[in-house]
Structure formats: C-alpha cells, structure tokens
Design an enzyme around this catalytic site. Sequence first.
Site, PDB file in Angstrom:
ATOM      1  N   LYS A 106       0.819  -1.214   0.000  1.00 20.65           N
ATOM      2  CA  LYS A 106       0.000   0.000   0.000  1.00 20.65           C
ATOM      3  C   LYS A 106       0.853   1.265   0.000  1.00 20.65           C
ATOM      4  CE  LYS A 106      -3.985  -1.522   2.718  1.00 20.65           C
ATOM      5  NZ  LYS A 106      -4.735  -1.193   3.936  1.00 20.65           N
ATOM      6  N   ASN A 164     -10.126   8.413   8.615  1.00 19.55           N
ATOM      7  CA  ASN A 164     -10.535   9.540   7.776  1.00 19.55           C
ATOM      8  C   ASN A 164     -10.924  10.708   8.675  1.00 19.55           C
ATOM      9  OD1 ASN A 164     -10.184   8.257   5.265  1.00 19.55           O
ATOM     10  ND2 ASN A 164     -12.081   7.137   5.585  1.00 19.55           N
ATOM     11  N   GLY A 180      -8.897   6.231  -1.728  1.00 17.39           N
ATOM     12  CA  GLY A 180      -9.889   5.942  -2.755  1.00 17.39           C
ATOM     13  C   GLY A 180      -9.596   4.637  -3.480  1.00 17.39           C
ATOM     14  N   TYR A 231      -2.587  -9.818   3.817  1.00 13.51           N
ATOM     15  CA  TYR A 231      -3.860  -9.678   3.118  1.00 13.51           C
ATOM     16  C   TYR A 231      -4.880 -10.593   3.777  1.00 13.51           C
ATOM     17  CZ  TYR A 231      -7.221  -9.568  -0.730  1.00 13.51           C
ATOM     18  OH  TYR A 231      -8.339  -9.414  -1.500  1.00 13.51           O
ATOM     19  N   LYS A 289     -16.890   1.690  -1.511  1.00 14.66           N
ATOM     20  CA  LYS A 289     -18.152   1.254  -0.903  1.00 14.66           C
ATOM     21  C   LYS A 289     -19.352   1.559  -1.809  1.00 14.66           C
ATOM     22  CE  LYS A 289     -15.807   2.762   3.178  1.00 14.66           C
ATOM     23  NZ  LYS A 289     -15.510   3.957   3.994  1.00 14.66           N
ATOM     24  N   ARG A 334     -12.616  13.450   8.432  1.00  9.00           N
ATOM     25  CA  ARG A 334     -13.651  14.280   7.801  1.00  9.00           C
ATOM     26  C   ARG A 334     -14.986  13.572   7.946  1.00  9.00           C
ATOM     27  NH1 ARG A 334     -14.659  10.769   3.743  1.00  9.00           N
ATOM     28  NH2 ARG A 334     -12.879   9.660   2.895  1.00  9.00           N
TER      29      ARG A 334
END
Length: 450
Positions: free
Chosen positions: A158, A289, A164, A202, A237, A291
């Site tokens: 990653k 996140n 996103g 994973y 999502k 926000r």
Amino acid sequence: MFNKILIANRGEIALRVIRAAREMGIKSVAVHSTADSDAMHVRMADEAVCIGPPSGTQSYLSIPAIISACEITGAEAIHPGYGFLSENADFVQVVEDHGLKFIGPTAEHIRVMGDKITAKDTMKALGVPCVPGSNGGVPDLEAAYKIGDEFGYPVIIKATAGGGGRGMKLASSRDEMETAFRTARAEGKSAFGNDEVYIEKYLGAPRHIEIQVFGDGKGKAVHLGERDCSLQRRHQKVFEEAPGPVIDAETRARIGKTCADAVASINYAGAGTIEFLYENGEFFFIEMNTRLQVEHPVTEAIFDVDLVREQIRVAAGEEMSFKQEDLQVNGHAIEVRINAEKLPNFSPCPGKITQYHAPGGLGVRMDSALYDGYSIPPYYDSLIAKLIVHAPDRAGALARLNRALGEMIVDGIDTTAPLFNALLQEEAVQTGNYNIHWLEQWLEAHTGPE
Ligand code: ADP
C-alpha cells in the site's frame, strides 16, 4: 456562533451542509465552477461565488480562489465536505493563517492521519489493534521479500499516501511481489506524489467495519457505533449499513471505547472515522478519515443526531451536544450510492436528467442535488444520490429500501440503481452474510470478468 459559512464543495454534500447551516440560522455561501452555475447547491445557498473553470484543480481545489470567496463574502468559516480539500492539511493551515475557521480537525491531525504509515504508528501507540505487517515503510524489493516471507502470502502493498482504493496492490505469492511492489510505488508517485509504501498481511474474508468518532478538541470524545461497508467494488463502498449485522452491543461498546479514548487523548476535534477490517471476531485498523464520510447518514439515522450541526458547533468552540450515554442505537439504517454510471461496466454516464422523482415516505431520506432538467457535468465524481432508509430492524430496512427504489425515477441517464434491485434478491444481502470480496465475486458471476 458563526454568522456565515462557506462550503468548499459541490453536489449533495454541499446541500447537506447548507441545510444544517440554515436550521442553525447561519448564512451559507456556495462556491462553484463555471460548469456548475446551474447546480442545486448554487441555487440553495444564500450567496454564490464562481471560483473558476470546470476542472476541479482550477476551481474546487483552488485554495486562493476559495480564500478570496471567503473574503469577498465575509464568511467566517469553511466546511470542506468530503473529497476535494477536506483532508488537505496545507489548506487548513492557509485557512487559519487568514483568520478563518476550518470546520474539521487541526492541520496536524490531518497530516498525521493522511500518511497511512504515521497513522498506523500513532494508532498502535494508542492501543488500537492494527493489521499485521511491516513496521513502517518498506524501502526496497529486498525488504519487501523479507516481509512476505515473514508474514506469508498473500500480502498487500500500500502507498502510504494512497486513498480511494488507489495505490494498493496484491501479491498472492513471492512471484507476484516484484510487479506488485513496483506498481504500488509507481501509483503512489503518480497519483499522490509519494512513492513510499508499506506491506500488510492480506486478509482473506474480512468485513469492513468503521467506527464513527467525535471529539470536542479539548480531550473529550465519544463514539457513535459502527457502520458495515463490506459491499465494495474496487475497494469502493456501494452499500453501507448501521449497526453492523455481526456486531453485538458488547463488541460495539468495547471497540467504540478504544477508538473514542484514542481520539480523546490527542484532543481530536470534530468528526472522524476509524476504519477496520474485521475477521474472526478481531478488529484490524486500516486507516482514519479525518472528515465527514459519504455514509454518515446511516449513523445519523440510528442515533438521531445531526453530525454536520455538531461539526459546526465544535468548530465555533461550543460544547458537544451529546454524551456517550445519550447515544443509544435505535433501529437499522442502510444507504445505497446511486452513481451516474452504465452497468454492467460502471462506465460514467453524465447527461441531462429528463425526469426526476425522489422517493419519500416513512424512514426514507434522499440526499441528492438532482432536479428535473439538470445536466450532470462530466468533470466530477459520478455519485448523484444517496438513498438512505431507516426502520426498526434490518428486515424492515431492506423492505423499505426495496419500496423506495421502486419509487425513484431518474430518467435520461443510466444509474447504478438496478444493481441494488438485483442485490436485494440475494440471500447473502438478505442475511448480511458477506465479506469485502463478496460483491466483486457476485459481479464477476453475473456479468462475466471485466
Ligand atoms: P483507501 O484509503 O484507498 O480506501 P484502505 O486502506 O482504507 O484504502 O482500504 C480500502 C479497502 O481495501 C478496504 O476496505 C478493504 O476492502 C481493502 N483492504 C485494505 N487493506 C486490506 C488488507 N490488509 N487485507 C485485505 N483487504 C484489504
């Protein structure tokens, strides 16, 4: 309290913030690109300022244009919505340097959580369980092989600056490591300007469970339970629900407290979401996140709160209006994301809406900026509506979703609504028995491999 706030966003989320402001007696300023002159957020706000040409980089992402719009209109604070500048620490700094208030956390908190390696280190130190993997960044291929051998394949590489669903690559075996490692780095570099990567084990069949937290910026914080967002396509999502079908009250209280304590201890301000993968009864942190999330309405439904109002209150220095013990789960809520996309390939499908009818009735909320005759511009995200239903239990919410989808009319373009009609027929969706890979597998079986 503020007299006037500016919303640095567009579409349904701009409307969402304007609505909260109006109920609080606060004037709202919309900003828009030339492509959005006829947009609903422009019509609904008290004032509107054109800030540039259609391209997002020259309008909704233009920091000087947004600051100027504040100065021209006398807005005292900026709500960033989600996406665009909502997690841009430099923007927050500039806002504060101009004596304006950012409705959200501090630049420092955004910076720490925006870098996934730092975020993971911080959360680990605060007692939040994380996905096993590399200790920080992985500098080269040799180090990557070492991690793969240590944790066993498959692993996921990653980009630390990723988001996103971009900058993530799976290596199922040692043979796939080189390509996956180089691709994740290259994507990180090209999409986010940062090629640092890390590696995680994973997980084969986890659910995506995220905890909503809210802090007052002065050391107090609460959690508002979880949302299950396991139905995903390309790590994005499409269907979210609260409470999670497999989370009981004791588990909710335990992980919720861990998260609330963590953000309280760093004096976090405003809304935040701590995302986990959940497998075999264990939570593994993946990211935070800083926000408001797209799927916040399902939490609002089951706790009967207004998260945007709360964000504005806290930014204005007021106390939070709820305490942990006030927050009791009531019923079940589901949100589906309606995109202007053509199935089966999900190709973008902007264009003119020839007829629009929003579903309504008991327990139905439609967050959308659509109207009859509106032309969806091709420049922005394809999300055009969020349909949210709330009922006393999950079965009732599914029935209500089915009923509401049947009432909805969006003519003139293709949307992803038929996907949800089909999903509601599936036993896995009816029982809530799915993991993050279920939808991809279902899509492959129903439309053939892409
Ligand atoms: P982004 O910031 O791009 O959304 P996340 O780290 O939040 O990236 O991960 C997005 C999605 O990718 C998760 O919801 C999950 O479906 C999948 N994912 C991420 N990490 C793992 C992992 N370690 N194992 C399996 N799936 C993962």
